[in-house]
Design a protein around this motif. Structure first.
Motif, short mmCIF file in Angstrom:
data_model
loop_
_atom_site.label_atom_id
_atom_site.label_comp_id
_atom_site.label_asym_id
_atom_site.label_seq_id
_atom_site.Cartn_x
_atom_site.Cartn_y
_atom_site.Cartn_z
N LYS A 14 7.14 3.40 6.28
CA LYS A 14 7.94 2.19 6.14
C LYS A 14 7.38 1.21 5.11
O LYS A 14 8.11 0.39 4.57
CB LYS A 14 8.14 1.50 7.49
CG LYS A 14 6.87 0.93 8.09
CD LYS A 14 7.15 0.30 9.43
CE LYS A 14 5.87 -0.28 10.01
NZ LYS A 14 6.12 -0.85 11.33
N SER A 15 6.08 1.30 4.81
CA SER A 15 5.50 0.38 3.83
C SER A 15 5.97 0.67 2.40
O SER A 15 5.83 -0.17 1.52
CB SER A 15 3.97 0.43 3.90
OG SER A 15 3.50 1.71 3.57
N SER A 36 15.34 -0.24 -1.61
CA SER A 36 14.41 0.18 -2.64
C SER A 36 13.30 1.01 -2.01
O SER A 36 12.77 0.66 -0.95
CB SER A 36 13.81 -1.05 -3.32
OG SER A 36 12.87 -0.66 -4.29
N VAL A 37 12.95 2.11 -2.69
CA VAL A 37 11.85 2.97 -2.26
C VAL A 37 10.87 3.09 -3.41
O VAL A 37 11.28 3.32 -4.56
CB VAL A 37 12.36 4.37 -1.86
CG1 VAL A 37 11.20 5.29 -1.53
CG2 VAL A 37 13.32 4.28 -0.69
N THR A 38 9.59 2.92 -3.13
CA THR A 38 8.53 3.07 -4.12
C THR A 38 7.78 4.36 -3.84
O THR A 38 7.38 4.61 -2.69
CB THR A 38 7.55 1.88 -4.06
OG1 THR A 38 8.29 0.67 -4.23
CG2 THR A 38 6.48 1.99 -5.12
N GLN A 69 8.23 5.84 10.12
CA GLN A 69 8.75 6.63 9.03
C GLN A 69 10.22 6.30 8.79
O GLN A 69 10.95 5.94 9.71
CB GLN A 69 8.63 8.13 9.33
CG GLN A 69 7.19 8.62 9.43
CD GLN A 69 6.52 8.65 8.08
OE1 GLN A 69 7.07 9.11 7.10
NE2 GLN A 69 5.29 8.16 8.04
N ARG A 70 10.64 6.41 7.53
CA ARG A 70 12.04 6.23 7.16
C ARG A 70 12.48 7.50 6.43
O ARG A 70 11.73 8.09 5.67
CB ARG A 70 12.23 5.03 6.24
CG ARG A 70 11.76 3.71 6.84
CD ARG A 70 12.61 3.30 8.03
NE ARG A 70 12.19 2.05 8.60
CZ ARG A 70 11.40 1.95 9.65
NH1 ARG A 70 10.92 3.01 10.25
NH2 ARG A 70 11.07 0.76 10.14
#
Length: 162
Positions: A14-15, A36-38, A69-70
């Motif tokens: 999730k971070s 947004s995902v990094t 978790q995502r």
């Protein structure tokens, strides 16, 4: 997303995920949100480290198995545009003609991202498993279990009999 399309599922801690980021649509003036995902550092695709690159998926779901978790479902046959702010050799951000920071953009397939994430996790796991051998970790667990058993015996002396 249509149910008939083949999908690739990516999972992230999730971070690395930001959900429902608000913005105002310039053309309509409506309040909207995006995700947004990094990508984690040490994620390598085609020999290039893409750690820090970002993409904006339409959907982000919580994992059924781990609350931290995502899961990001992506269409398998559609490219993902990865972007990040460009930097020169000194680490400065170059500006374009309009004064905006320049962006680096890569187009990759979702399966390439999935394989790169799996390899990065495998490398991280191997690196951190070398710090202590299996025998050392088992000994620590055994010692901890022995301590719990001894404390449990002391508590059982004070139990109320039924």
């Amino acid at each position: 997303m249509s149910d008939g399309a083949e999908k690739v599922y990516l999972s992230f801690h999730k971070s690395f995920v930001k959900e429902n980021i608000p913005y105002i649509d310039r053309s309509t003036g409506e309040d909207r949100t995006f995700n947004s995902v990094t990508l984690p550092s040490d994620t390598v695709i085609d020999g290039r480290n893409v750690g820090g690159f970002q993409f904006s998926p339409l959907y982000i779901d919580p994992s059924k198995y781990d609350e931290n978790q995502r899961v990001v479902p992506l269409l398998a046959n559609r490219e993902v545009w990865l972007t990040r702010t460009a930097r020169d050799a000194d680490g400065n951000v170059p500006l374009d003609q309009d004064g905006n920071p320049e962006k680096e953009t890569l187009k990759v397939m979702p399966m390439a991202i999935k394989e790169a994430l799996a390899e990065a996790r495998r490398a991280w796991s191997q690196q951190h498993s070398r710090e202590r051998s299996l025998q050392e970790r088992a000994g620590t667990a055994r010692n901890g279990a022995g301590t719990m058993r001894r404390e449990g015996d002391r508590l059982s002396d004070r139990d109320i009999p039924f």
